[in-house]
Motif scaffolding. Structure first.
Motif, short mmCIF file in Angstrom:
data_model
loop_
_atom_site.label_atom_id
_atom_site.label_comp_id
_atom_site.label_asym_id
_atom_site.label_seq_id
_atom_site.Cartn_x
_atom_site.Cartn_y
_atom_site.Cartn_z
N ALA A 49 0.83 -1.20 0.00
CA ALA A 49 0.00 0.00 0.00
C ALA A 49 0.87 1.26 0.00
O ALA A 49 0.62 2.19 -0.76
N ARG A 93 -2.59 9.15 -0.92
CA ARG A 93 -2.97 8.27 0.19
C ARG A 93 -4.49 8.04 0.20
O ARG A 93 -4.96 6.93 0.38
N LYS A 94 -5.25 9.12 -0.02
CA LYS A 94 -6.71 8.99 -0.03
C LYS A 94 -7.18 8.11 -1.18
O LYS A 94 -8.07 7.28 -1.02
N GLU A 97 -6.37 4.49 -0.34
CA GLU A 97 -7.26 4.01 0.72
C GLU A 97 -8.67 3.76 0.18
O GLU A 97 -9.31 2.77 0.54
N THR A 100 -8.57 0.52 -1.72
CA THR A 100 -8.49 -0.65 -0.84
C THR A 100 -9.83 -0.89 -0.15
O THR A 100 -10.26 -2.03 -0.05
#
Length: 122
Positions: A49, A93-94, A97, A100
């Motif tokens: 990630a 990152r957003k 996320e 995921t």
């Protein structure tokens, strides 16, 4: 002792030190693949990630750099550059996320469908 003999000893001992260091590194330091294979599943997921976040942030940074190519660097300033890097990292990152979470939701939805089908059969 003649200087040639001192030089010979120097090269011999230096070669032994360097050679033993190379041997230790080759035999005792794991390769990247071996290191990743020995990680726990949680750490592997976290590593992948983070790797994906960094790759996406790099893509976004290159895109922003292309957009601001015509402006001189001194007009943009250092603080705006640091702020931009943080902003890009947060965006990446957003995005990761969200992907995921979407993947987890899809797998959970599929698992619930399978359970519902099994319940109907019973």
């Amino acid at each position: 002792m003649p200087p040639t003999r001192q030089w010979a000893k120097f090269f011999l001992y230096s070669g032994l030190c360097i050679g033993s260091g190379i041997i230790f590194v080759n035999y005792f330091v794991p390769s990247d693949e071996k290191f990743l294979s020995e990680l726990s599943p949680e750490l592997k997921a976290k590593y992948h990630a983070e790797k994906e976040i960094r790759a996406r942030a790099n893509q976004l940074m290159q895109q922003k750099m292309k957009d601001t190519q015509d402006k001189p660097a001194w007009l943009q300033g250092l603080k705006s550059s640091q702020k931009l890097e943080r902003q890009i990292l947060e965006e990446a990152r957003k995005e990761v996320e969200q992907r995921t979470v979407a993947g987890e939701l899809a797998s959970e939805r599929e698992r619930l469908r399978e359970l519902a089908e099994k319940e109907k059969k019973l």
